[in-house]
Design a protein around this motif. Sequence first.
Motif, PDB file in Angstrom:
ATOM      1  N   ALA A  81      36.842 -33.397 -65.554  1.00  0.00           N
ATOM      2  CA  ALA A  81      36.421 -32.290 -64.689  1.00  0.00           C
ATOM      3  C   ALA A  81      37.145 -30.993 -65.068  1.00  0.00           C
ATOM      4  O   ALA A  81      36.985 -29.981 -64.400  1.00  0.00           O
ATOM      5  N   GLU A  82      37.930 -31.058 -66.143  1.00  0.00           N
ATOM      6  CA  GLU A  82      38.661 -29.847 -66.547  1.00  0.00           C
ATOM      7  C   GLU A  82      37.714 -28.808 -67.135  1.00  0.00           C
ATOM      8  O   GLU A  82      36.772 -29.149 -67.834  1.00  0.00           O
ATOM      9  N   SER A  83      37.998 -27.556 -66.845  1.00  0.00           N
ATOM     10  CA  SER A  83      37.165 -26.436 -67.301  1.00  0.00           C
ATOM     11  C   SER A  83      35.698 -26.692 -66.975  1.00  0.00           C
ATOM     12  O   SER A  83      34.814 -26.569 -67.812  1.00  0.00           O
ATOM     13  N   ASN A  84      35.470 -27.033 -65.730  1.00  0.00           N
ATOM     14  CA  ASN A  84      34.152 -27.486 -65.287  1.00  0.00           C
ATOM     15  C   ASN A  84      33.127 -26.359 -65.125  1.00  0.00           C
ATOM     16  O   ASN A  84      31.948 -26.603 -64.933  1.00  0.00           O
ATOM     17  N   GLY A  85      33.606 -25.124 -65.186  1.00  0.00           N
ATOM     18  CA  GLY A  85      32.675 -23.996 -65.102  1.00  0.00           C
ATOM     19  C   GLY A  85      32.415 -23.564 -63.672  1.00  0.00           C
ATOM     20  O   GLY A  85      32.808 -24.231 -62.724  1.00  0.00           O
ATOM     21  N   PRO A  86      31.730 -22.448 -63.506  1.00  0.00           N
ATOM     22  CA  PRO A  86      31.456 -21.915 -62.175  1.00  0.00           C
ATOM     23  C   PRO A  86      30.436 -22.778 -61.431  1.00  0.00           C
ATOM     24  O   PRO A  86      29.746 -23.592 -62.034  1.00  0.00           O
ATOM     25  N   THR A  87      30.365 -22.587 -60.117  1.00  0.00           N
ATOM     26  CA  THR A  87      29.328 -23.263 -59.324  1.00  0.00           C
ATOM     27  C   THR A  87      27.961 -22.850 -59.869  1.00  0.00           C
ATOM     28  O   THR A  87      27.707 -21.670 -60.078  1.00  0.00           O
ATOM     29  N   PRO A  88      27.083 -23.831 -60.135  1.00  0.00           N
ATOM     30  CA  PRO A  88      25.756 -23.481 -60.670  1.00  0.00           C
ATOM     31  C   PRO A  88      24.961 -22.628 -59.686  1.00  0.00           C
ATOM     32  O   PRO A  88      25.226 -22.662 -58.475  1.00  0.00           O
ATOM     33  N   THR A  89      23.998 -21.903 -60.206  1.00  0.00           N
ATOM     34  CA  THR A  89      23.068 -21.190 -59.330  1.00  0.00           C
ATOM     35  C   THR A  89      22.035 -22.190 -58.820  1.00  0.00           C
ATOM     36  O   THR A  89      21.901 -23.309 -59.346  1.00  0.00           O
ATOM     37  N   ILE A  90      21.283 -21.770 -57.822  1.00  0.00           N
ATOM     38  CA  ILE A  90      20.223 -22.628 -57.270  1.00  0.00           C
ATOM     39  C   ILE A  90      19.247 -23.037 -58.375  1.00  0.00           C
ATOM     40  O   ILE A  90      18.816 -24.190 -58.455  1.00  0.00           O
ATOM     41  N   GLU A  91      18.948 -22.106 -59.276  1.00  0.00           N
ATOM     42  CA  GLU A  91      17.995 -22.391 -60.364  1.00  0.00           C
ATOM     43  C   GLU A  91      18.557 -23.432 -61.340  1.00  0.00           C
ATOM     44  O   GLU A  91      17.814 -24.144 -62.007  1.00  0.00           O
ATOM     45  N   GLU A  92      19.886 -23.486 -61.447  1.00  0.00           N
ATOM     46  CA  GLU A  92      20.504 -24.380 -62.439  1.00  0.00           C
ATOM     47  C   GLU A  92      20.698 -25.810 -61.933  1.00  0.00           C
ATOM     48  O   GLU A  92      21.085 -26.687 -62.695  1.00  0.00           O
ATOM     49  N   ALA A  93      20.449 -26.034 -60.648  1.00  0.00           N
ATOM     50  CA  ALA A  93      20.708 -27.367 -60.083  1.00  0.00           C
ATOM     51  C   ALA A  93      19.807 -28.424 -60.733  1.00  0.00           C
ATOM     52  O   ALA A  93      18.606 -28.248 -60.838  1.00  0.00           O
TER      53      ALA A  93
END
Length: 304
Positions: free
Chosen positions: A21-33
């Motif tokens: 889970a390291e460097s997991n990135g930002p919370t996805p957008t709704i479109e990216e789910a």
Amino acid sequence: MLQLNVKNETSRLRAVVLGTAESNGPTPTIEEAYDPKSLEHIKAGTYPIEADMVKEMEAFLKVFQKYDVKVFRPQIIENYNQIFARDIGFVIDDIFIKANILPDRERELDAIQYVIDQIDPKKVVRPPEEVHIEGGDVMPWNEYIFIGTYKGSDYKDYITARTNMQGVNFIKELFPNKIVKEFDLVKSKIEPRDNALHLDCCFQPIGTNKGIIYKSGFREEADYMFLVNLFGKENLFHIEREEMYHMNSNVFSIAPDVVVSERNFTRLNNWLRENGFTVEEIPYAEIAKQEGLLRCSTLPLIRD
């Protein structure tokens, strides 16, 4: 060289890839789910944060260390979700099969290339492009291989339909001596409580003759009955809709009598103990918000 060996879901584990889970990135957008459960948490502002997920995976790692399991981790890709190692590949017998995953996730395979390099190249298989198959849908069970799929004519409209019938047929051809049994799963893009993303969201064998099952995850009663007849109803722990949503069937076996489970699965964990299992309880509720849990985070390489 790694001598791969996975004949079933529960024999004593010796080597595994555990996601990170390291460097997991930002919370996805709704479109990216990718799935309705992530979508629900993105909308609610409750999507898990990296620090919490790292902590949960560390707890999982500690259990593996306690049982002397050799653990490989993916190389870190900056700002990228690499938790669910099960999606990117799987082992049946001594063959490593690379999954044809959603195209944006191809880099996850590159991140474990150093592990694949330790396998005899003749034992590494990449299915042709039209074959869709992910590890969460594939369960070797001795002479059987169970595979989750979706047979609806609208397959291509579902990003939650991950394994197609070409995938099932590919495995049949690759393992002619096995009994390959596919299961038609219920899919939903909008309601996570009615979406069996993979087979391990509604069924998983444990021990030598038991299983956890969610009846409504199967589109056909006959598929559910196949498992009831094979395992015996008294050997199956039936989970309810809300338990399926929290991924109660997505535990992970280190040995026939040792199961790693989420600490909040009270009803399941009590049943496991009553049936002679050692239950290693860990926190994993944050990672669960991405519609994946313990089995999803692992890619077993060697079992006894």
